[in-house]
Design an enzyme around this catalytic site. Structure first.
Site, short mmCIF file in Angstrom:
data_model
loop_
_atom_site.label_atom_id
_atom_site.label_comp_id
_atom_site.label_asym_id
_atom_site.label_seq_id
_atom_site.Cartn_x
_atom_site.Cartn_y
_atom_site.Cartn_z
N THR A 30 -0.27 10.50 0.43
CA THR A 30 0.76 11.44 0.85
C THR A 30 1.63 11.82 -0.34
O THR A 30 2.22 12.90 -0.37
CB THR A 30 1.61 10.82 1.98
N TYR A 76 -6.03 -1.26 0.39
CA TYR A 76 -5.86 0.03 1.06
C TYR A 76 -7.25 0.53 1.47
O TYR A 76 -8.07 0.86 0.63
CB TYR A 76 -5.22 1.00 0.06
N LYS A 111 -3.69 -2.18 4.36
CA LYS A 111 -3.31 -0.99 5.12
C LYS A 111 -4.58 -0.27 5.50
O LYS A 111 -5.37 0.09 4.63
CB LYS A 111 -2.53 -0.01 4.26
N VAL A 170 2.22 2.87 8.28
CA VAL A 170 2.55 3.65 7.09
C VAL A 170 2.45 5.11 7.54
O VAL A 170 1.38 5.68 7.59
CB VAL A 170 1.56 3.35 5.94
#
Lengths: 300, 300, 300, 300
Positions: free
Chosen positions: A47, A135, A163, A207
């Site tokens: 992001t 991740y 995540k 998140v």
């Protein structure tokens, strides 16, 4: 080991142009999300357009963010890179400026076998100055952290959690089951559309990209889940799906999520909506559509 | 505009360790391929592990290669990057050191729409000091240069051609047909297994990883195609498929191609076989297997 | 074992409506393709919409086709089915009516492991009354016949060869190399866009949908390949790519190939263009576009 | 229109051999699931191996199931087929024997556009004697019912709802939001691993393969969701993930789910574990593993 829980904001990177931070926007953005109760900020993630930023800009962003956050919430820094050396450079900068942890997806140009992925992770954690969150983002990296791989890595004391941005709840549940004897290994969920169910069924938080412009919504949903208040969960979940089905679906772009978030922030007066190549920000027609959705949500 | 034709070697990057060039190996490699008649060398491509190298090393490689090649064959430099700024930095270094052209795939973290891809390419060519070859490699970049996109870009005078590593001859033929009114736009083929047919049916040549260790094979096949000597074509094509089915299939790795090429070069005494993360070189068992195949090919 | 070579037409199934053959159209179609020199007709394949036809209609088509062909060329019958029993029923009907061979893809609802695929094929060939051609069509069946699998099956005396509709020349070359000690095992190519190269590099011929309406083009290309007349090959190959890039690209449908072929046949007065669900034939606008392309090809 | 809610069992088809029902096993299976409180049985679905059965067997199964169920719970019948005509034949048989509804996925050989899918569904519902549930199963059919497509179909009075076996909760939430003005349109979830969250967030129930051998687990989870008893939900959800991570993961097969369910039923003395081609049942080693897992679950 990890005592991070709740809502992490994957901060957008406010830009004036391709190689210049919108520093005032960054300050307003940080005040906006901290003021609305998020638990941590995560910079240099997807992001945050990290791969599209020059290294000089990445280092500047770390330094400025750390100064602006000033220890009020935790800071995570993305160090995902195709080059081992460049990942280390970013990680060292994160440590110097007081970040709390780093986040690492598999190198994303080549794909690797699970065995090589384990070697890579163990190799790099040996040189990392901070705790690491894995991740999982196979849609962009082409490589999945298989549950058995994560189980092997869970014994590495440098690794605090994972995540999951796979958008695949089958994977999430399987992973959680595989890690059943590692209760301290934290699991966060990427797509905000799956925040409710992942927290209700044992996840540590989310998140959430939408928390850039509407942080209180995600903070409230997380609290409702922890309070087992299912009616509130259902209502807030529905709002998130509405945002996902409106603001993130403007235009015909794979990148509508990022464009929608930056456009919303711009309309709310928080920061510039410049997006670096290969994307561009929403033009007037899409911007009007986002404005309409923000009005409908009560955010303008 | 392009007068490049024939066999281009996507040079491996000889390494002593993750961040140190094997400079003597690089010299031997360059002499080996030039001495065997290749038409150009291409550094910092996928076979060159470009994304895994530090930027410092990439710049050093450009400088050394240019010095060693010394204008005997053309030099192409890969500038593919997720960051626009970093691509420009590499391109400028390539120009300073006398490279002939640069090669660019789409930014490979995010995926883009075709319209944004066109904007990106036109944007960056405006700042490039050298002619550009597009690089179609959807298996790694997740974004295809659609034929209609290439047709639009073919009018850009900075763009000399395209290298197609899609391994998809349906695409190649469709692309060639779409560009039928642009006879000077060059089309090169990535997978060496498709070299014969692409040159027989109108392609300009190949970018052949195997030409690192067996350059004469690819040069001879290209010549046989141009001479319409179908019997020789069939025989040399069969040898290439044999290499592909043996050396590039050792072990159970997606990366066996790269490992096989570097291992062959090491066994032939040309350069070190160190491979940067997330990969590692072949260990003894696989190395023995490659040795056996090289003996069978008469290369040891 | 197989002495089939050259151009096989995967016949469309001329229909008056979903459950009624266009019997006059079928007769004209068969005369058209035989009169123009094709080597075999293949009914009940993908181009024949076999899975969409009722079983009653499939049996009727076998009986009528056999009568109309009257031993002038070979007949292949597709028996691909998700049900073992129903495949056998069709195969037995094919045998009764004098077909020469049957064609079988993997069951296409579930996906199978290669080991189960081998068991399935060996199991069904034990009960088949005719020689079998394997049919590799992973885009529709989701299961590939891996080269090592085909190598194991190549010793089964009931299996005469394989038709590859994967559109993947990497696979085709690898398969041919894997079968290098089985020179009698025939390899045919599905997509007509790949006919030239597969025959030039050792294939036995093609199964060309376009041969329904333009049989002489494919027959001529096959002959040019056998004659090593590369200039003619290049010219005819280019015509095939033109057809593929025009007639098969009308409209925005995944099914434009089938619709284009049936529409062309209808415009040429050969048969009805009804297509069974889930498709429908081209409507007026697309039909006009196909007419224009046929005029350009000199077929109207 | 639909008043079906809760747990639907997608019944396996007990077989003695490829073309013979295990009729006593079928009776025991039906008593087992009804006795443990399921709300409906669904025959001729994927778990029922419908596409692999001969049509004669499918009709026999409908007739026998209807007789054995004897109106104690609702009966759904799968009519998915690549042939429109054969779908109708099955649907008519279902109606004659008193089934309550039919279930239809897109034709699964060819893929269709959304527009053609809408035409197909509206076309066939015009001839169906029973209410229809759409079946979204893109992993096997290659075609998704896009949310906008379902919205258009939701006005068709013959369509009662949709079963989603995409295993994609992003899709499920988006679909539910898209249908927010059609509260009577029922949404069921396929993968049992997602039962908890889909019911907690507004779904009507689940179609749970594991309910063949452990029906009370799924019935209890559904009730706990409706009762908002989150502690029980978490515990039962964990058991389901355990079953999924053990019994459904025996062996290295894509088909381990189906083999595991039939093997469990066989070990529990309920029915034969024969599986039709292209699969085979678990052999001794895998059977022992399933036995161990059943003992651990208290089912033996």
């Amino acid at each position: 080991m990890s005592n991070l829980n709740g809502i992490i904001v994957p901060l957008v990177t406010p830009l004036q142009d391709r190689n210049t931070l919108d520093t005032e926007g960054l300050e307003r953005l940080i005040e906006h999300v901290i003021g609305n109760g998020v638990d941590a900020v995560f910079i240099l993630g997807s992001t945050g357009e990290a791969p599209a930023l020059s290294y000089k800009l990445r280092l500047e962003l770390i330094e400025r963010t750390a100064r602006l956050v000033a220890d009020r919430v935790k800071i995570q820094v993305g160090i995902t890179d195709t080059s081992f050396e460049e990942s280390l450079t970013i990680a060292n900068a994160a440590s110097e400026h007081g970040a709390d942890s780093v986040v690492l997806a598999p190198p994303y140009y080549f794909t690797t076998s699970q065995q090589e992925l384990i070697e890579y992770i163990n190799h790099i954690t040996g040189q990392l100055p901070l705790p690491l969150y894995l991740y999982n983002m196979p849609g962009l990296t082409k490589t999945t952290f298989e549950p058995e791989t994560v189980l092997q890595l869970a014994d590495n004391p440098k690794i605090a959690g994972l995540k999951d941005s796979s958008a695949n709840m089958m994977y999430f549940h399987k992973l959680k089951y595989t890690l059943r004897n590692h209760p301290d290994f934290a699991l966060f969920t990427g797509p905000e559309e799956l925040l409710a169910e992942s927290v209700l069924l044992g996840g540590n938080g989310g998140v959430c990209g939408g928390a850039n412009f509407f942080p209180s919504l995600y903070v409230s949903l997380y609290q409702a889940c922890k309070n087992k208040d299912l009616d509130t969960v259902a209502e807030l979940h529905r709002q998130i799906i509405k945002i996902s089905s409106t603001i993130y679906c403007v235009g015909k772009y794979g990148s509508s999520f990022l464009k929608g978030v930056k456009c919303a922030l711009s309309l709310m007066g928080i920061c510039n909506d410049f997006i670096s190549e290969p994307f561009h920000h929403f033009r007037e027609k899409e911007r009007e559509e986002v404005r309409k959705h923000l009005l409908d949500l009560g955010l303008l």
